[in-house]
Enzyme design. Sequence first.
Site, PDB file in Angstrom:
ATOM      1  N   LYS A  85       0.975  -1.332  -0.009  1.00 55.67           N
ATOM      2  CA  LYS A  85      -0.031   0.027   0.009  1.00 55.67           C
ATOM      3  C   LYS A  85       0.798   1.298  -0.165  1.00 55.67           C
ATOM      4  O   LYS A  85       1.925   1.377   0.821  1.00 55.67           O
ATOM      5  CB  LYS A  85      -1.054  -0.105   1.235  1.00 55.67           C
ATOM      6  CG  LYS A  85      -2.520   0.040   0.929  1.00 55.67           C
ATOM      7  CD  LYS A  85      -3.201  -0.051   2.316  1.00 55.67           C
ATOM      8  CE  LYS A  85      -4.726   0.221   2.194  1.00 55.67           C
ATOM      9  NZ  LYS A  85      -5.181   0.085   3.337  1.00 55.67           N
TER      10      LYS A  85
HETATM   11  O1  G3P Z   1      -7.828   0.896   5.204  1.00 54.71           O
HETATM   12  C1  G3P Z   1      -8.305   2.190   4.864  1.00 54.71           C
HETATM   13  C2  G3P Z   1      -9.811   2.430   5.509  1.00 54.71           C
HETATM   14  O2  G3P Z   1      -9.839   1.176   6.227  1.00 54.71           O
HETATM   15  C3  G3P Z   1      -9.993   3.516   6.292  1.00 54.71           C
HETATM   16  O3  G3P Z   1     -11.089   3.447   7.075  1.00 54.71           O
HETATM   17  O4  G3P Z   1     -12.934   4.059   8.712  1.00 54.71           O
HETATM   18  O5  G3P Z   1     -10.323   4.586   9.065  1.00 54.71           O
HETATM   19  O6  G3P Z   1     -11.955   5.867   7.274  1.00 54.71           O
HETATM   20  P1  G3P Z   1     -11.668   4.270   8.110  1.00 54.71           P
END
Ligand code: G3P
Length: 220
Positions: A85
Amino acid sequence: MVLQLFLDTANIDEIREALSWGVISGVTTNPSLVAKEKRDFKVLVKEICDMVPGPVSAEVISLKSDEMISEARALSRIAPNVVVKIPMCVEGLKAVKVLSQEGINTNVTLVFSANQGLLAALAGATYVSPFVGRLDDVGNEGMDVVEDLVILIENYGLPAKVIAASIRHPMHVIEAARVCAHVATVPFKVLENMTRHPLTDIGIVRFLDDWAKVQDTFDK
Ligand code: G3P
């Protein structure tokens, strides 16, 4: 085309449980999710990769392209299913270009516009991850970015796949499927909520009650 579900977590128990349901085909992690597990990063990534018969995203933490590339090479040596990533930025694009030439799979993360996603795809990213929930949080329609990006990628036959990320609730998954995202990566809680419906619970109780009434009659 089949919508794939990835699990967005670095928690081994959640991964093991979700794998047993037969519905997930990959895992995505990020530095925040890994930090919650309080474990050695590479050991954890190796353990996840051994469990999951599909792509496992592990993120670099460097901000310079040459350092990102070194980190990515080291991560890719952990297991063949590692996807590195890379954060969306100019340095990230430079790193993706080199890594794609080396055959290292990448997932460009922190994508908040279709233009960012388009650039990542052109640089050679394997996956591009628009963050739906975080866009919704600031009053944008996060799923519009997913939709635009899917259209751009399909129109021009680019090889990148779009991962709808930052998924916060089951409706996000339906919406991601409606706009033909290739993948939705979901936290375990969302996956659990996708299994549930109150009418299912009521139906199970009613079936068992009806069954028990008849059995009682025969037992007498
Ligand atoms: O991997 C990216 C994603 O999990 C981010 O999620 O909920 O932290 O915006 P969030």
